[in-house]
Each structure stands twice: as structure tokens, then as C-alpha cells.
Design a protein around this motif. Structure first.
Motif: not given
Length: 269
Positions: A130-141, A111-115, A68-79
Motif C-alpha cells: 500500500t501507499c506510505p500513509d497506509a503503512l504508517l497507520e497499519s496498527n490502528l484499531p 466520538v472518542v474511544l479507547c483503542g 486517528s490517534p489522539l496525541n494528548y490522550k494515550s491509547g485513545y482514538h478519534a472516530v
């Protein structure tokens, strides 16, 4: 020139390929203390009547990975990773023969990594709508976790009285529960088994990318197909290509330490 021979000179040219680019990665060495083991019904009965118990080995069944993306840190994601384990141990009652017990344990970490960022959303003709939620997350790493089976470091048994700070497990994914021959005991009126384990893992984020690479020769099988057991490779020929294990004929410099660090345990035995 035979028909199945490829001219290497004709293939030495740039080609474009689609692959996964690693945007960020890390490694972890986790010491997981006092991990609660939920035993099967017969195993719990054996523990309740035992004087002591020990853990033999811990086997990783599955790791659930969520990005999931981190709102407070652009480009970083929580795994977020949830590890599901099968623990094998023994209970001992007096001088009787040990009884094998089996249980389930779970451990979660983040863990937090740069995606990076990718504005383009990729879709494939091979994928259904797919379902709407999956469509919205289709550009996640994509999050990838590689893990070794944990090493058992210690085990202990506690009475039924619960620890006020302990978070109780309420449910187990059906696919994980099916890995056990019996239902798991989730209620609190029993003795409890806890283990401390050491785990090595790597985590990485990947994104689709297209790159151009030079080619020298197309890859093609060199081994002929075989439909008969008699055409297997000569075992003596195979043995002749193995290097002589000279080191195995001399004493190890620190044999005790080597044996301890191997962590050789097989849950199936």
C-alpha cells in the motif's frame, strides 16, 4: 460410523482462533436539527414552484469512518464519521396532487474511544503493498459504526437567502452522487429544504487478537443442497412452527404512541 459423521469426543479440545476484540464502544441518540437537503434538478424545480413541502423518510446510504490517534490522550482514538442520506419528500402546489422530491443530506460527527496500543504491525500475504500513509497507520484499531435509518421529526422550507453561519457543501463523493437519477443542485439561488431527524447508532473500536477456546463439535451443514424449486420446504410445515400471535387479537394499550415510535417509512414506496 458413517464417513460424514464427526466424533464429538475427538473435537472436545482447545483450539486457537483469530478474531476481533472490541476495545471500547458507545451508543448515541442524535437529534440532527435543520439538516440541509440538496435536491435533484427536477425536485428543486418542484420545490421552487410549490407552496409547501414535507419530508416522508430518510434513508442512510453510507457512513464513512476514519480513525486517528489522539496525541494528548494515550491509547485513545478519534472516530470521525460522515453519514450520507437520501431524503424523500413531497411538494404541494395549491390543491394539486403532491409531487415526490428526492434529495441528499450529509452529517458529520466525532466520538472518542479507547483503542489501546499495539506495537506490532500485522501484514497479510493476501494484501498488496500500500501507499506510505497506509503503512504508517497499519496498527490502528478498526472503527465500526452500526446505524438505523433516521426518523424524520420535522421539515421546513426557507427562501434562497443563505444563513451566514451555514457551512455550504462544495462536493459530493461520486459513488454517492451516482445513487441519484439526476444531478444535485448545489447553487444557492433556490428555495431550501431542511429536515430534523433522529438517529440511533453504535460505534466501536476493534483490534485483531488470538484466543484459545474450547470446541465441542465442528460446524457442518445439515441441510441438503437443492437445485430444483420443487424441493423447497413445505410451507404448511414451516407455518406449523410459527407461534400463534395471541397478542395481535387484543387492543394495544397505547396504540397511538406505538404507531408513532415505530417510525415505519419506506423510501421505495
Amino acid at each position: 460410523m458413517p464417513e460424514n459423521t464427526i466424533n464429538a469426543a475427538e473435537t472436545r479440545q482447545p483450539v486457537s482462533i483469530h478474531t476481533q476484540q472490541i476495545t471500547d464502544s458507545c451508543l448515541d441518540k442524535d437529534c440532527i436539527e435543520d439538516l440541509r437537503v440538496y435536491l435533484t434538478e427536477s425536485s428543486q424545480a418542484a420545490l421552487d414552484g410549490a407552496t409547501t413541502a414535507r419530508a416522508r423518510c430518510c434513508e442512510l446510504l453510507f457512513a464513512d469512518v476514519d480513525v486517528s490517534p489522539l496525541n494528548y490522550k494515550s491509547g485513545y482514538h478519534a472516530v470521525d464519521i460522515t453519514f450520507y442520506y437520501r431524503v424523500i419528500g413531497d411538494t404541494i402546489l395549491g390543491g394539486t396532487r403532491p409531487t415526490t422530491i428526492t434529495g441528499f443530506a450529509v452529517f458529520a460527527k466525532r466520538v472518542v474511544l479507547c483503542g489501546g496500543k499495539n506495537r506490532a504491525k500485522a501484514f497479510s500475504s493476501a494484501e498488496p503493498v500500500t501507499c506510505p500513509d497506509a503503512l504508517l497507520e497499519s496498527n490502528l484499531p478498526v472503527g465500526i459504526v452500526e446505524v438505523l435509518d433516521p426518523m424524520i421529526l420535522s421539515a421546513k422550507v426557507r427562501e434562497a437567502a443563505s444563513d451566514p453561519g451555514e457551512k455550504e457543501l462544495t462536493e459530493v463523493p461520486p459513488a454517492i452522487a451516482d445513487c441519484f437519477d439526476e444531478p444535485l443542485v448545489m447553487d444557492e439561488d433556490h428555495k431550501r429544504l431542511y429536515v430534523t431527524v433522529g438517529q440511533f447508532s453504535t460505534v466501536r473500536l476493534e483490534r485483531d487478537t488470538q484466543i484459545t477456546i474450547p470446541t465441542f463439535e465442528y460446524s457442518a451443514p445439515t441441510k441438503e443442497c437443492c437445485d430444483d424449486e420443487e424441493c423447497e420446504e413445505d410451507p404448511c410445515e414451516l407455518f406449523s412452527r410459527i407461534d400463534f400471535p395471541m397478542r395481535a387479537f387484543f387492543p394495544e394499550s397505547r396504540p397511538c404512541e406505538v404507531a408513532e415510535t415505530r417510525g415505519d417509512c419506506r423510501c421505495g414506496s
